[in-house]
Design a protein around this motif. Structure first.
Motif, PDB file in Angstrom:
ATOM      1  N   MET A 295       0.995  -1.029   0.168  1.00 35.28           N
ATOM      2  CA  MET A 295      -0.052  -0.122  -0.063  1.00 35.28           C
ATOM      3  C   MET A 295       0.986   1.208   0.037  1.00 35.28           C
ATOM      4  SD  MET A 295      -3.063   1.383   2.610  1.00 35.28           S
ATOM      5  CE  MET A 295      -3.216  -0.404   3.170  1.00 35.28           C
ATOM      6  N   LEU A 296       0.434   2.257  -0.587  1.00 38.71           N
ATOM      7  CA  LEU A 296       1.133   3.583  -0.756  1.00 38.71           C
ATOM      8  C   LEU A 296       0.117   4.658  -0.446  1.00 38.71           C
ATOM      9  CD1 LEU A 296       3.395   5.406  -2.094  1.00 38.71           C
ATOM     10  CD2 LEU A 296       2.235   5.056  -4.160  1.00 38.71           C
ATOM     11  N   THR A 297       0.649   5.710   0.522  1.00 43.92           N
ATOM     12  CA  THR A 297      -0.003   6.708   1.084  1.00 43.92           C
ATOM     13  C   THR A 297       0.401   7.981   0.044  1.00 43.92           C
ATOM     14  OG1 THR A 297      -0.199   5.687   3.052  1.00 43.92           O
ATOM     15  CG2 THR A 297      -0.622   8.253   2.933  1.00 43.92           C
ATOM     16  N   THR A 298      -0.599   8.825  -0.420  1.00 47.74           N
ATOM     17  CA  THR A 298      -0.328  10.072  -1.093  1.00 47.74           C
ATOM     18  C   THR A 298      -1.190  10.762  -0.491  1.00 47.74           C
ATOM     19  OG1 THR A 298      -2.251   9.618  -2.714  1.00 47.74           O
ATOM     20  CG2 THR A 298      -0.294   8.395  -3.153  1.00 47.74           C
ATOM     21  N   PRO A 299      -0.783  12.172  -0.855  1.00 44.73           N
ATOM     22  CA  PRO A 299      -1.790  13.311  -0.440  1.00 44.73           C
ATOM     23  C   PRO A 299      -3.193  13.388  -0.818  1.00 44.73           C
ATOM     24  CG  PRO A 299       0.010  14.122  -1.882  1.00 44.73           C
ATOM     25  CD  PRO A 299       0.116  12.768  -1.745  1.00 44.73           C
ATOM     26  N   TYR A 300      -3.505  12.331  -1.778  1.00 43.95           N
ATOM     27  CA  TYR A 300      -5.040  12.257  -2.237  1.00 43.95           C
ATOM     28  C   TYR A 300      -5.640  10.711  -1.983  1.00 43.95           C
ATOM     29  CZ  TYR A 300      -2.986  16.004  -4.805  1.00 43.95           C
ATOM     30  OH  TYR A 300      -2.367  17.192  -5.104  1.00 43.95           O
ATOM     31  N   GLY A 301      -5.041   9.989  -1.101  1.00 42.47           N
ATOM     32  CA  GLY A 301      -5.525   8.669  -0.455  1.00 42.47           C
ATOM     33  C   GLY A 301      -4.541   7.512  -0.534  1.00 42.47           C
ATOM     34  N   ARG A 302      -5.044   6.555  -0.211  1.00 43.37           N
ATOM     35  CA  ARG A 302      -3.966   5.411  -0.227  1.00 43.37           C
ATOM     36  C   ARG A 302      -4.250   4.537  -1.527  1.00 43.37           C
ATOM     37  NH1 ARG A 302      -5.416   3.029   5.345  1.00 43.37           N
ATOM     38  NH2 ARG A 302      -7.062   2.238   4.229  1.00 43.37           N
ATOM     39  N   ILE A 303      -2.883   3.978  -2.146  1.00 45.17           N
ATOM     40  CA  ILE A 303      -3.208   3.299  -3.116  1.00 45.17           C
ATOM     41  C   ILE A 303      -3.049   1.896  -2.899  1.00 45.17           C
ATOM     42  CG2 ILE A 303      -2.222   2.745  -5.375  1.00 45.17           C
ATOM     43  CD1 ILE A 303      -3.043   5.492  -5.579  1.00 45.17           C
ATOM     44  N   GLN A 304      -4.010   1.067  -3.108  1.00 44.59           N
ATOM     45  CA  GLN A 304      -3.992  -0.343  -2.868  1.00 44.59           C
ATOM     46  C   GLN A 304      -3.876  -1.276  -3.913  1.00 44.59           C
ATOM     47  OE1 GLN A 304      -4.280  -1.943   0.735  1.00 44.59           O
ATOM     48  NE2 GLN A 304      -3.710  -3.714  -0.714  1.00 44.59           N
ATOM     49  N   LEU A 305      -3.150  -2.337  -4.097  1.00 40.34           N
ATOM     50  CA  LEU A 305      -3.305  -3.533  -4.983  1.00 40.34           C
ATOM     51  C   LEU A 305      -4.171  -4.520  -4.350  1.00 40.34           C
ATOM     52  CD1 LEU A 305       0.439  -3.764  -6.743  1.00 40.34           C
ATOM     53  CD2 LEU A 305      -1.482  -2.603  -7.462  1.00 40.34           C
ATOM     54  N   SER A 306      -5.033  -5.183  -5.363  1.00 46.25           N
ATOM     55  CA  SER A 306      -5.643  -6.331  -4.834  1.00 46.25           C
ATOM     56  C   SER A 306      -5.888  -7.460  -5.895  1.00 46.25           C
ATOM     57  CB  SER A 306      -7.084  -5.682  -4.187  1.00 46.25           C
ATOM     58  OG  SER A 306      -7.706  -5.184  -5.501  1.00 46.25           O
ATOM     59  N   MET A 307      -5.758  -8.442  -5.535  1.00 47.42           N
ATOM     60  CA  MET A 307      -6.263  -9.784  -6.347  1.00 47.42           C
ATOM     61  C   MET A 307      -7.336 -10.316  -5.815  1.00 47.42           C
ATOM     62  SD  MET A 307      -4.961 -11.741  -9.036  1.00 47.42           S
ATOM     63  CE  MET A 307      -3.056 -11.312  -8.924  1.00 47.42           C
ATOM     64  N   ASP A 308      -8.462 -10.453  -6.861  1.00 49.94           N
ATOM     65  CA  ASP A 308      -9.691 -10.990  -6.630  1.00 49.94           C
ATOM     66  C   ASP A 308     -10.319 -10.336  -5.652  1.00 49.94           C
ATOM     67  OD1 ASP A 308      -9.299 -12.439  -8.901  1.00 49.94           O
ATOM     68  OD2 ASP A 308      -8.503 -14.055  -7.862  1.00 49.94           O
ATOM     69  N   SER A 309     -10.092  -8.879  -5.373  1.00 50.71           N
ATOM     70  CA  SER A 309     -10.874  -8.134  -4.314  1.00 50.71           C
ATOM     71  C   SER A 309     -10.108  -8.514  -2.942  1.00 50.71           C
ATOM     72  CB  SER A 309     -12.411  -8.185  -4.101  1.00 50.71           C
ATOM     73  OG  SER A 309     -13.000  -7.947  -5.404  1.00 50.71           O
ATOM     74  N   GLN A 310      -8.864  -9.083  -2.935  1.00 49.40           N
ATOM     75  CA  GLN A 310      -8.334  -9.026  -1.636  1.00 49.40           C
ATOM     76  C   GLN A 310      -6.826  -8.374  -1.748  1.00 49.40           C
ATOM     77  OE1 GLN A 310      -9.708 -10.890   1.214  1.00 49.40           O
ATOM     78  NE2 GLN A 310     -11.285 -10.796  -0.231  1.00 49.40           N
ATOM     79  N   PRO A 311      -6.604  -7.618  -0.769  1.00 51.81           N
ATOM     80  CA  PRO A 311      -5.235  -6.764  -0.916  1.00 51.81           C
ATOM     81  C   PRO A 311      -4.338  -7.741  -0.887  1.00 51.81           C
ATOM     82  CG  PRO A 311      -6.774  -5.946   0.995  1.00 51.81           C
ATOM     83  CD  PRO A 311      -7.335  -7.192   0.538  1.00 51.81           C
ATOM     84  N   VAL A 312      -3.203  -7.487  -1.691  1.00 51.72           N
ATOM     85  CA  VAL A 312      -1.819  -8.231  -1.740  1.00 51.72           C
ATOM     86  C   VAL A 312      -0.623  -7.368  -1.618  1.00 51.72           C
ATOM     87  CG1 VAL A 312      -3.119  -9.764  -3.630  1.00 51.72           C
ATOM     88  CG2 VAL A 312      -1.871  -7.622  -4.482  1.00 51.72           C
ATOM     89  N   PRO A 313       0.420  -8.105  -1.054  1.00 43.00           N
ATOM     90  CA  PRO A 313       1.626  -7.418  -0.814  1.00 43.00           C
ATOM     91  C   PRO A 313       2.221  -6.933  -2.101  1.00 43.00           C
ATOM     92  CG  PRO A 313       1.757  -9.636  -0.279  1.00 43.00           C
ATOM     93  CD  PRO A 313       0.391  -9.544  -0.753  1.00 43.00           C
ATOM     94  N   CYS A 314       2.904  -5.747  -2.261  1.00 44.39           N
ATOM     95  CA  CYS A 314       3.674  -5.669  -3.409  1.00 44.39           C
ATOM     96  C   CYS A 314       4.917  -4.824  -2.954  1.00 44.39           C
ATOM     97  CB  CYS A 314       2.820  -4.345  -4.146  1.00 44.39           C
ATOM     98  SG  CYS A 314       2.514  -2.879  -3.545  1.00 44.39           S
ATOM     99  N   ILE A 315       6.066  -4.881  -3.938  1.00 44.64           N
ATOM    100  CA  ILE A 315       7.103  -3.993  -3.483  1.00 44.64           C
ATOM    101  C   ILE A 315       6.756  -2.624  -4.132  1.00 44.64           C
ATOM    102  CG2 ILE A 315       9.584  -3.799  -4.438  1.00 44.64           C
ATOM    103  CD1 ILE A 315       9.246  -6.829  -5.214  1.00 44.64           C
ATOM    104  N   CYS A 316       7.346  -1.596  -3.406  1.00 37.61           N
ATOM    105  CA  CYS A 316       7.104  -0.255  -3.536  1.00 37.61           C
ATOM    106  C   CYS A 316       8.358   0.483  -3.635  1.00 37.61           C
ATOM    107  CB  CYS A 316       6.017   0.608  -2.660  1.00 37.61           C
ATOM    108  SG  CYS A 316       5.666   2.181  -2.774  1.00 37.61           S
ATOM    109  N   THR A 317       8.634   1.207  -4.690  1.00 37.71           N
ATOM    110  CA  THR A 317      10.002   1.851  -4.884  1.00 37.71           C
ATOM    111  C   THR A 317       9.741   3.099  -5.345  1.00 37.71           C
ATOM    112  OG1 THR A 317      10.426   0.951  -6.918  1.00 37.71           O
ATOM    113  CG2 THR A 317      11.247  -0.463  -4.858  1.00 37.71           C
ATOM    114  N   VAL A 318      10.549   4.104  -5.137  1.00 35.66           N
ATOM    115  CA  VAL A 318      10.609   5.396  -5.647  1.00 35.66           C
ATOM    116  C   VAL A 318      11.149   5.431  -7.037  1.00 35.66           C
ATOM    117  CG1 VAL A 318      11.439   7.884  -5.413  1.00 35.66           C
ATOM    118  CG2 VAL A 318      10.878   6.470  -3.357  1.00 35.66           C
ATOM    119  N   ILE A 319      10.526   6.158  -7.841  1.00 30.38           N
ATOM    120  CA  ILE A 319      11.012   6.256  -9.270  1.00 30.38           C
ATOM    121  C   ILE A 319      11.745   7.709  -9.256  1.00 30.38           C
ATOM    122  CG2 ILE A 319      10.122   7.058 -11.448  1.00 30.38           C
ATOM    123  CD1 ILE A 319       7.639   5.471 -11.087  1.00 30.38           C
TER     124      ILE A 319
END
Length: 161
Positions: free
Chosen positions: A1-25
């Protein structure tokens, strides 16, 4: 999950949250106004079944606007004078060699993985401006161009012209 000024970004698989690798571009000198840019990577392991992989802005105050382009599917949210863009490599209209399809939802992008989708890493990019103007509006789209940045969702053969 990523927190932004506009809300949280969530990845999900089949409607279930999944872990992801989050890196700075890494900041690009040609996009100086971008306040944040991140790559969210999910390793998909095919089990021969169809699945839906979504990248969504949770609690988005407004619905997103489609901003697709060449090999890029993007959705942008304009909120309080700022802009957030989420994108992934793909082509929802033409197959173009991809083994997945997708669609836009009001608050995110969903990829439809089929029983034939190969195991690989899927990449979504998110970038935002806290002060969006007509002059810098395109910077979030360019910052989320995963194909152009070398974070491809698939291996694409080079086409001869």
């Amino acid at each position: 999950m990523l927190t932004t000024p506009y809300g949280r970004i969530q990845l999900s698989m089949d409607s279930q949250p999944v872990p992801c690798i989050c890196t700075v571009i890494q900041p690009q000198p040609t996009f100086p106004d971008v306040d944040g840019a991140y790559l969210l990577q999910y390793d998909f392991h095919s089990d021969g079944q169809p699945h839906t992989l979504c990248c969504q802005l949770e609690g988005a105050p407004v619905a997103g606007e489609m901003e697709s382009g060449q090999w890029q599917e993007a959705l942008s949210f304009y909120v309080d004078g700022g802009k957030l863009t989420m994108a992934c490599e793909g082509d929802f209209i033409l197959a173009n060699g991809y083994d997945f399809d997708g669609c836009y939802e009001p608050f995110g992008i969903c990829l439809r993985l089929t029983e034939h989708t190969a195991s690989h890493r899927f990449c979504f990019a998110v970038a935002w401006l806290t002060h969006c103007t007509p002059e810098n509006d395109v910077q979030t789209w360019l910052s989320t161009d995963t194909h152009g940045l070398g974070y491809s969702n698939v291996s694409r053969p080079v086409k001869a012209f």
